[in-house]
Motif scaffolding. Structure first.
Motif, short mmCIF file in Angstrom:
data_model
loop_
_atom_site.label_atom_id
_atom_site.label_comp_id
_atom_site.label_asym_id
_atom_site.label_seq_id
_atom_site.Cartn_x
_atom_site.Cartn_y
_atom_site.Cartn_z
N LYS A 1 -30.66 16.34 36.40
CA LYS A 1 -30.52 16.83 37.77
C LYS A 1 -30.58 18.36 37.88
O LYS A 1 -30.53 18.91 38.97
CB LYS A 1 -29.21 16.32 38.37
N THR A 2 -30.68 19.05 36.72
CA THR A 2 -30.68 20.52 36.72
C THR A 2 -32.11 21.06 36.61
O THR A 2 -32.87 20.66 35.73
CB THR A 2 -29.84 21.06 35.55
N THR A 3 -32.43 21.98 37.50
CA THR A 3 -33.73 22.66 37.43
C THR A 3 -33.57 23.94 36.61
O THR A 3 -32.63 24.71 36.84
CB THR A 3 -34.24 23.02 38.84
N VAL A 4 -34.46 24.12 35.66
CA VAL A 4 -34.43 25.33 34.82
C VAL A 4 -35.80 26.00 34.87
O VAL A 4 -36.80 25.38 35.25
CB VAL A 4 -34.04 24.99 33.36
N TYR A 5 -35.84 27.25 34.44
CA TYR A 5 -37.09 28.02 34.50
C TYR A 5 -37.42 28.56 33.10
O TYR A 5 -36.60 29.22 32.46
CB TYR A 5 -36.96 29.18 35.49
N ALA A 6 -38.64 28.23 32.64
CA ALA A 6 -39.09 28.66 31.31
C ALA A 6 -39.75 30.03 31.41
O ALA A 6 -40.56 30.27 32.31
CB ALA A 6 -40.06 27.64 30.74
N THR A 7 -39.40 30.93 30.46
CA THR A 7 -39.97 32.29 30.47
C THR A 7 -40.56 32.69 29.11
O THR A 7 -41.29 33.67 29.02
CB THR A 7 -38.89 33.31 30.85
N LYS A 8 -40.23 31.93 28.04
CA LYS A 8 -40.73 32.25 26.70
C LYS A 8 -41.09 30.97 25.97
O LYS A 8 -40.52 29.91 26.26
CB LYS A 8 -39.67 33.01 25.90
N LYS A 9 -41.99 31.08 25.02
CA LYS A 9 -42.42 29.91 24.25
C LYS A 9 -42.60 30.29 22.79
O LYS A 9 -43.10 31.37 22.47
CB LYS A 9 -43.74 29.37 24.81
N ILE A 10 -42.18 29.37 21.91
CA ILE A 10 -42.43 29.55 20.47
C ILE A 10 -42.97 28.25 19.90
O ILE A 10 -42.71 27.17 20.44
CB ILE A 10 -41.15 29.96 19.70
N VAL A 11 -43.72 28.40 18.81
CA VAL A 11 -44.19 27.23 18.07
C VAL A 11 -43.61 27.35 16.67
O VAL A 11 -43.77 28.39 16.01
CB VAL A 11 -45.73 27.16 18.01
N VAL A 12 -42.91 26.30 16.23
CA VAL A 12 -42.26 26.33 14.92
C VAL A 12 -42.75 25.17 14.08
O VAL A 12 -43.35 24.21 14.59
CB VAL A 12 -40.73 26.26 15.05
N LYS A 13 -42.49 25.27 12.78
CA LYS A 13 -42.89 24.20 11.86
C LYS A 13 -41.67 23.72 11.09
O LYS A 13 -40.91 24.52 10.55
CB LYS A 13 -43.95 24.73 10.89
#
Length: 285
Positions: free
Chosen positions: A89-101
């Motif tokens: 029920k919570t809206t959040v906002y994405a501002t950064k992205k990472i790709v990990v292994k």
């Protein structure tokens, strides 16, 4: 040179990102995370890439783990640990992205995982989460709709119940009216049948004499004598008590059709009236 660039990128992430969180992956990676968490609370993963995103709204498909992340300053790694959960029920906002292994184990191969840094509008919910745990767009507020729907259902149910009650009450009223009519008719018939006027042939007083009855309890009647002519009206009042001795003090003879019938006026503790003489036997019970 590539390795140096990745270390520099990781170092650059430390200042803007600080402590964040990464959620486990659905398939494969989740198993690795779970296995690692049993051994230690923190998991170190290889950082493949990182970038800043345009602020985009997301919400969780289902309850998902929020993680914090600590980026190494001297090498391309990130250490994650769980810090909380994100509810649908919570809206959040994405501002950064990472790709990990993830690291390969004896049973699973190494997997790549995309994670985003999210934050709620009020800033109370924030951390890293696996991108595949999210759905693009704001969370739909279903609570009010549910309440409204439930209220509508309750109102409809109450209206139906009220209608049924009204219908039942109407049926009961109709039934009661019909029963009252039948009872009235029956009373009229009974009264008419139980009250009859006969020609009085004779009437006399008797010495108090005991009588009893051994079969059916006989009916007793009240007698109303006319003042201007020789007639008597007998009205049924009830039946004599069972197995009792009665005492006769008067006798009348009336004409019923072509026959003359004798009645005795008897008394008991609970009843008194005229009884057919043929229904009584002389003597005590």
């Amino acid at each position: 040179m590539k390795k140096v660039a990745m270390v520099a990128a990781a170092a650059a992430m430390v200042l803007p990102l600080g402590l964040g969180a990464i959620a486990p992956v659905n398939t494969g990676v989740t198993t690795v995370y779970a296995a690692t968490k049993k051994a230690a609370k923190k998991t170190t993963l290889t950082l493949l890439s990182s970038k800043t995103l345009k602020k985009t709204a997301y919400h969780a498909k289902r309850q998902a783990a929020l993680n914090k992340a600590l980026f190494a300053a001297d090498k391309a790694t990130v250490t994650i640990s769980k810090k909380g959960v994100l509810t649908p029920k919570t809206t959040v906002y994405a501002t950064k992205k990472i790709v990990v292994k993830t690291r390969a184990t004896k049973t699973t191969k190494a997997k790549t995982l995309t994670c985003v840094y999210v934050k709620s509008a009020n800033g109370k919910v924030k951390g890293w989460i696996a991108l595949d745990q999210l759905t693009k767009g704001k969370a739909v507020a279903t609570k009010k709709t549910t309440k409204k729907t439930n209220a509508k259902k309750t109102t409809k149910k109450a209206a139906t119940k009220k209608a049924l009650t009204k219908k039942t009450a109407k049926k009961d009223t109709v039934a009661a009216t019909a029963a009252a009519k039948v009872a009235k008719k029956t009373t009229k018939k009974t009264t008419k049948k139980a009250t009859k006027t006969y020609q009085l042939v004779s009437a006399k007083k008797l010495k108090k004499t005991a009588y009893h009855y051994t079969t059916k309890r006989p009916a007793y009647f009240t007698g109303k004598f006319a003042a201007d002519r020789s007639v008597v009206t007998l009205s049924k009042k009830g039946v004599l008590p069972a197995k009792k001795t009665v005492y006769a003090t008067k006798a009348i003879t009336v004409k019923q059709g072509k026959k003359t019938v004798k009645y005795l006026y008897v008394t008991t503790k609970k009843a008194k009236g005229f009884v057919l003489a043929s229904a009584l036997t002389a003597g005590k019970f």
